[in-house]
Design a protein around this motif. Sequence first.
Motif, PDB file in Angstrom:
ATOM      1  N   ASN A  25      86.431 130.551  80.673  1.00 28.88           N
ATOM      2  CA  ASN A  25      87.025 129.867  79.520  1.00 28.88           C
ATOM      3  C   ASN A  25      86.535 128.428  79.373  1.00 28.88           C
ATOM      4  O   ASN A  25      87.159 127.620  78.683  1.00 28.88           O
ATOM      5  CB  ASN A  25      88.550 129.904  79.641  1.00 28.88           C
ATOM      6  N   ALA A  26      85.407 128.124  79.998  1.00 34.09           N
ATOM      7  CA  ALA A  26      84.895 126.750  79.994  1.00 34.09           C
ATOM      8  C   ALA A  26      84.452 126.274  78.616  1.00 34.09           C
ATOM      9  O   ALA A  26      84.333 125.059  78.399  1.00 34.09           O
ATOM     10  CB  ALA A  26      83.726 126.647  80.976  1.00 34.09           C
TER      11      ALA A  26
ATOM     12  N   LYS B 118      82.980 136.484  79.471  1.00 32.40           N
ATOM     13  CA  LYS B 118      83.965 136.326  78.395  1.00 32.40           C
ATOM     14  C   LYS B 118      83.613 137.268  77.244  1.00 32.40           C
ATOM     15  O   LYS B 118      82.434 137.493  76.950  1.00 32.40           O
ATOM     16  CB  LYS B 118      83.950 134.870  77.912  1.00 32.40           C
TER      17      LYS B 118
ATOM     18  N   ALA C 282      91.429 133.192  89.770  1.00 28.48           N
ATOM     19  CA  ALA C 282      91.609 131.851  89.224  1.00 28.48           C
ATOM     20  C   ALA C 282      90.264 131.194  88.929  1.00 28.48           C
ATOM     21  O   ALA C 282      90.078 130.555  87.878  1.00 28.48           O
ATOM     22  CB  ALA C 282      92.413 130.991  90.194  1.00 28.48           C
ATOM     23  N   ARG C 283      89.308 131.340  89.846  1.00 27.35           N
ATOM     24  CA  ARG C 283      88.002 130.708  89.660  1.00 27.35           C
ATOM     25  C   ARG C 283      87.211 131.360  88.520  1.00 27.35           C
ATOM     26  O   ARG C 283      86.575 130.674  87.707  1.00 27.35           O
ATOM     27  CB  ARG C 283      87.211 130.755  90.973  1.00 27.35           C
TER      28      ARG C 283
ATOM     29  N   CYS D 147      93.056 132.693  76.164  1.00 31.27           N
ATOM     30  CA  CYS D 147      92.766 132.787  77.608  1.00 31.27           C
ATOM     31  C   CYS D 147      93.662 133.823  78.268  1.00 31.27           C
ATOM     32  O   CYS D 147      94.495 133.483  79.109  1.00 31.27           O
ATOM     33  CB  CYS D 147      92.964 131.425  78.283  1.00 31.27           C
TER      34      CYS D 147
ATOM     35  N   HIS E 186      88.537 133.052  85.968  1.00 36.82           N
ATOM     36  CA  HIS E 186      89.248 132.781  84.713  1.00 36.82           C
ATOM     37  C   HIS E 186      88.909 131.388  84.186  1.00 36.82           C
ATOM     38  O   HIS E 186      88.641 131.206  82.989  1.00 36.82           O
ATOM     39  CB  HIS E 186      90.751 132.915  84.952  1.00 36.82           C
ATOM     40  N   ALA E 187      88.896 130.394  85.071  1.00 35.70           N
ATOM     41  CA  ALA E 187      88.591 129.026  84.636  1.00 35.70           C
ATOM     42  C   ALA E 187      87.161 128.916  84.120  1.00 35.70           C
ATOM     43  O   ALA E 187      86.899 128.294  83.073  1.00 35.70           O
ATOM     44  CB  ALA E 187      88.815 128.057  85.799  1.00 35.70           C
ATOM     45  N   ALA E 188      86.205 129.519  84.833  1.00 37.38           N
ATOM     46  CA  ALA E 188      84.796 129.419  84.421  1.00 37.38           C
ATOM     47  C   ALA E 188      84.520 130.180  83.139  1.00 37.38           C
ATOM     48  O   ALA E 188      83.743 129.735  82.290  1.00 37.38           O
ATOM     49  CB  ALA E 188      83.898 129.923  85.548  1.00 37.38           C
TER      50      ALA E 188
ATOM     51  N   ASN F  96      86.095 127.028  75.743  1.00 34.91           N
ATOM     52  CA  ASN F  96      87.195 127.128  74.792  1.00 34.91           C
ATOM     53  C   ASN F  96      87.487 125.830  74.066  1.00 34.91           C
ATOM     54  O   ASN F  96      88.006 125.838  72.949  1.00 34.91           O
ATOM     55  CB  ASN F  96      88.470 127.600  75.505  1.00 34.91           C
TER      56      ASN F  96
ATOM     57  N   GLY G 252      78.653 129.968  85.093  1.00 31.92           N
ATOM     58  CA  GLY G 252      79.386 129.243  86.111  1.00 31.92           C
ATOM     59  C   GLY G 252      78.749 129.378  87.485  1.00 31.92           C
ATOM     60  O   GLY G 252      77.777 130.120  87.679  1.00 31.92           O
TER      61      GLY G 252
END
Length: 229
Positions: free
Chosen positions: A225-226, A75, A218-219, A158, A221-223, A228, A204
Amino acid sequence: MICAVRTALFTVIFFGGSIFHAVIAFIGSFTSPALMHWAVGGWARYQYFCAKWILGIDVRIIGNMTDRPVLYAIKHESMYETIDMPRVFRRPSVVAKRQLFDIPFWGKAALAYGMIPVDRDGGASALRDMLARSKALLADGRPIIIFPEGTRVLHGECPALQSGFAGLYKMMNVPVVPVAVDSGRLMPRNHWLRRPGIITYKVGAEIPAGLPRNEVEARVHAAMNALNN
């Protein structure tokens, strides 16, 4: 008021010392790889020292950021994490936009150190060069660092990952480790003031090589932004 004074003091001391490290790294790129690596790592440690003792900013890492030759997707909320990588890792190779390599002294030293320029307008030849450099550095046992958002974002934002991330992941054929960062809470990109606190890196789960583009994006991006919320 105190934060403003600290920020002004940090700006003068840190950027003054940064010139010294850039010049030494430039000299080392011609004369001594050991000197060059000392200067690059020293710049990261110098930032950490100045941020901690002048701004009151410390760092914590949740998880394990190892030196294995994998792709780290991190990030990007402030300048801090970009400079901090040689302190966190041993000899990391960071993917950065090509324009940064035009900076006097620093650009030459960055190439010699093993940073990887990415030219979004360079076409197929630029992509081949980036891939060749990446594979050579991985073979040398060095982790590759990429900031897939492409630019700094405000804490809580995000944005979608840049398209180049999935291509690099596919062509390098190595696992990717996503890392969330919340440095923008203390060093927002749209404000000069720096606030005291703790910057957190949250590592992550490792994502294996070879996944379809939609799944890996997708995986990651989610990790990323954990932190946020």
